[in-house]
Design an enzyme around this catalytic site. Structure first.
Site, PDB file in Angstrom:
ATOM      1  CG  ASP A   1      29.762  45.988  48.122  1.00 25.23           C
ATOM      2  OD1 ASP A   1      29.545  46.901  48.501  1.00 25.23           O
ATOM      3  OD2 ASP A   1      29.244  45.180  47.011  1.00 25.23           O
TER       4      ASP A   1
ATOM      5  CE1 TYR B   1      23.952  42.252  45.480  1.00 25.44           C
ATOM      6  CE2 TYR B   1      26.063  42.464  46.723  1.00 25.44           C
ATOM      7  CZ  TYR B   1      25.301  43.018  45.820  1.00 25.44           C
ATOM      8  OH  TYR B   1      25.658  44.176  45.125  1.00 25.44           O
TER       9      TYR B   1
ATOM     10  CG  LEU C   1      37.536  41.658  36.983  1.00 24.84           C
ATOM     11  CD1 LEU C   1      37.503  40.568  38.012  1.00 24.84           C
ATOM     12  CD2 LEU C   1      38.883  42.002  36.441  1.00 24.84           C
TER      13      LEU C   1
HETATM   14  N1  LIG Z   1      25.598  48.417  43.514  1.00 25.15           N
HETATM   15  C1  LIG Z   1      25.005  47.543  42.560  1.00 25.15           C
HETATM   16  O1  LIG Z   1      24.035  47.892  42.060  1.00 25.15           O
HETATM   17  C2  LIG Z   1      25.999  46.048  42.263  1.00 25.15           C
HETATM   18  C3  LIG Z   1      25.385  45.338  41.313  1.00 25.15           C
HETATM   19  C4  LIG Z   1      26.105  44.064  40.941  1.00 25.15           C
HETATM   20  C5  LIG Z   1      27.445  43.815  41.707  1.00 25.15           C
HETATM   21  N2  LIG Z   1      27.691  44.648  42.768  1.00 25.15           N
HETATM   22  C6  LIG Z   1      28.845  44.448  43.583  1.00 25.15           C
HETATM   23  O2  LIG Z   1      29.875  44.388  42.688  1.00 25.15           O
HETATM   24  C7  LIG Z   1      30.447  43.023  42.666  1.00 25.15           C
HETATM   25  C8  LIG Z   1      31.370  42.771  41.724  1.00 25.15           C
HETATM   26  O3  LIG Z   1      30.206  42.491  40.532  1.00 25.15           O
HETATM   27  P1  LIG Z   1      30.393  41.225  39.533  1.00 25.15           P
HETATM   28  O4  LIG Z   1      30.767  40.000  40.415  1.00 25.15           O
HETATM   29  O5  LIG Z   1      29.459  41.478  38.429  1.00 25.15           O
HETATM   30  O6  LIG Z   1      31.885  41.721  38.695  1.00 25.15           O
HETATM   31  P2  LIG Z   1      33.190  41.300  38.290  1.00 25.15           P
HETATM   32  O7  LIG Z   1      34.463  41.096  39.149  1.00 25.15           O
HETATM   33  O8  LIG Z   1      33.174  42.346  37.028  1.00 25.15           O
HETATM   34  O9  LIG Z   1      32.946  39.976  37.561  1.00 25.15           O
HETATM   35  C9  LIG Z   1      33.257  38.673  38.495  1.00 25.15           C
HETATM   36  C10 LIG Z   1      32.318  37.564  37.724  1.00 25.15           C
HETATM   37  O10 LIG Z   1      32.925  37.351  36.545  1.00 25.15           O
HETATM   38  C11 LIG Z   1      33.227  35.913  36.588  1.00 25.15           C
HETATM   39  N3  LIG Z   1      34.370  35.843  36.057  1.00 25.15           N
HETATM   40  C12 LIG Z   1      35.548  36.652  35.762  1.00 25.15           C
HETATM   41  N4  LIG Z   1      36.478  36.455  35.119  1.00 25.15           N
HETATM   42  C13 LIG Z   1      36.007  35.052  34.491  1.00 25.15           C
HETATM   43  C14 LIG Z   1      36.734  34.307  33.833  1.00 25.15           C
HETATM   44  N5  LIG Z   1      37.969  34.418  33.015  1.00 25.15           N
HETATM   45  N6  LIG Z   1      36.224  32.965  33.580  1.00 25.15           N
HETATM   46  C15 LIG Z   1      34.912  32.631  34.028  1.00 25.15           C
HETATM   47  N7  LIG Z   1      34.292  33.886  34.893  1.00 25.15           N
HETATM   48  C16 LIG Z   1      34.903  34.936  35.103  1.00 25.15           C
HETATM   49  C17 LIG Z   1      33.315  35.848  37.974  1.00 25.15           C
HETATM   50  O11 LIG Z   1      33.146  34.109  38.227  1.00 25.15           O
HETATM   51  P3  LIG Z   1      33.992  33.251  39.326  1.00 25.15           P
HETATM   52  O12 LIG Z   1      33.338  33.605  40.610  1.00 25.15           O
HETATM   53  O13 LIG Z   1      33.906  31.916  38.774  1.00 25.15           O
HETATM   54  O14 LIG Z   1      35.431  33.978  39.251  1.00 25.15           O
HETATM   55  C18 LIG Z   1      32.347  36.276  38.888  1.00 25.15           C
HETATM   56  O15 LIG Z   1      31.017  35.689  38.638  1.00 25.15           O
HETATM   57  C19 LIG Z   1      29.681  42.053  43.326  1.00 25.15           C
HETATM   58  O16 LIG Z   1      29.956  41.176  44.215  1.00 25.15           O
HETATM   59  C20 LIG Z   1      28.801  43.263  44.232  1.00 25.15           C
HETATM   60  O17 LIG Z   1      29.466  43.308  45.540  1.00 25.15           O
HETATM   61  C21 LIG Z   1      26.795  45.863  43.000  1.00 25.15           C
END
Ligand SMILES: NC(=O)c1ccc[n+]([C@@H]2O[C@H](COP(=O)([O-])OP(=O)(O)OC[C@H]3O[C@@H](n4cnc5c(N)ncnc54)[C@H](OP(=O)(O)O)[C@@H]3O)[C@@H](O)[C@H]2O)c1
Length: 314
Positions: free
Chosen positions: A45, A50, A221
């Site tokens: 995705d 980004y 997450l």
């Molecule tokens: N459609 C939309 O409007 C929209 C908006 C936001 C995001 N998105 C999509 O959704 C995807 C996922 O979003 P997200 O990254 O917010 O979701 P997520 O999977 O809920 O969270 C991942 C983030 O949390 C951190 N994290 C998770 N567990 C951790 C821990 N135990 N300790 C430290 N850090 C931790 C990760 O860091 P590390 O990388 O260090 O593991 C990463 O920055 C994005 O990549 C994007 O593709 C879409």
């Protein structure tokens, strides 16, 4: 078998405000993508914004350096948000020219000639459904995109667009997690005074189920708030949820990540979580998510939901 998880590439390419990426970011992206592929994840995705284009660009470099990879994966990206001065959010733009130019830029950065799925990133209050429909129809006819969908949109907004499309919308990507549980609140509070305050457009998941629109979950997450990350603004129930998540993970012999994702995967909307960690070990920790979701009992599911909600159901 292909995983139901999608790998979210927002964390690839280095810091958002860095002007470019270097070899270190290429290596990090490669390690993350390899960890995702090792889980059976085949969908990736993106969005044109980004990392201000760096996430797609670094991924394009990986594709170029790995012949055959493009044919083994599916790429989705989003357009419709314009960045402002200095790279911050500017405004939404789902005009035909913004959609067509946005996709052209995405294909160039990803070094591919088609997207498997194009998503409209957020609802633009100034969008004209007929204009959006003709831009998407052109992209489909040209073969630049193979399917179209939306993100952060309600059933009514999807319906208005669908009237101007000859193919069904394929997906709606929404923020859904144990933390962002308004989608469940909107179901259980339908005949309750608090129902209007859930922040989730009631009927969206039902609309998706009825029309075969895949529900994708962003931030599934919850940014790690229940799995070991010290978030800047912890909620009042975070500690209790994290403790229950750990307890269930220990009882099931799995990871905390698998429990948090399993809670989403247990929902009948067949939610596809878009995981965003760029850390290979954390990506690997998601391996059991589908098995854990499939085996999660009603009691466990409701215990997690009610702990996250901070009170019992009505
Ligand atoms: N459609 C939309 O409007 C929209 C908006 C936001 C995001 N998105 C999509 O959704 C995807 C996922 O979003 P997200 O990254 O917010 O979701 P997520 O999977 O809920 O969270 C991942 C983030 O949390 C951190 N994290 C998770 N567990 C951790 C821990 N135990 N300790 C430290 N850090 C931790 C990760 O860091 P590390 O990388 O260090 O593991 C990463 O920055 C994005 O990549 C994007 O593709 C879409």
């Amino acid at each position: 078998m292909a995983s139901r998880l999608i790998y979210g590439c927002m964390g690839l390419g280095g810091p958002w405000d860095a002007p470019d990426y270097g070899s270190e970011q290429v290596r990090q992206a490669e390690a993350a993508v390899e960890a995702a592929l090792a889980l059976g994840i085949t969908r990736f995705d993106h969005a044109d914004i980004y990392g201000r284009g760096k996430s797609e660009a670094v991924f394009g470099e990986l594709l170029q350096g790995s012949p055959g990879l493009r044919d083994r994966i599916q790429l989705q990206s989003k357009v419709g948000i314009r960045l402002g001065e200095g790279g911050g959010f500017g405004h939404y733009d789902l005009s035909a020219s913004a959609i067509l130019d946005g996709v052209a830029g995405t294909l160039r950065r990803l070094r591919t000639d088609y997207l498997d799925l194009l998503l409209l990133h957020r609802p633009d209050p100034l969008l004209d459904p007929a204009e959006v429909g003709s831009a998407l129809t052109r992209l489909l006819a040209d073969g630049a995109v193979r399917a179209v969908g939306v993100s952060n949109m309600s059933a009514a907004q999807m319906g208005a667009l669908q009237d101007h499309l000859h193919v069904p919308l394929a997906a709606d990507q929404l923020e859904l997690s144990l933390h962002h549980h308004g989608f469940v609140d909107s179901t259980v509070l339908v005949n309750h005074a608090d129902g209007a305050a859930t922040g989730f457009p009631h009927g969206t998941l039902e609309h998706c189920l009825r029309h075969g629109i895949e529900v994708q979950a962003w931030s599934p997450l919850a940014g790690g708030r229940y799995t070991g990350r010290n978030v800047a603004e912890p909620g009042p129930h975070d500690g209790a949820v994290a403790a229950l998540v750990s307890e269930l993970a220990a009882a099931k012999g799995t990871t905390v990540e698998a429990v948090v994702l399993g809670w989403l995967l247990r929902h009948p909307a067949r939610i596809a979580p878009v995981i965003g960690s760029a850390t290979p070990q954390r990506i690997a920790a998601c391996a059991d998510a589908e098995a854990v979701g499939g085996a999660m009992t009603r009691e466990e599911w409701f215990a997690l939901y009610q702990t996250a909600r901070g009170r019992s159901i009505p």
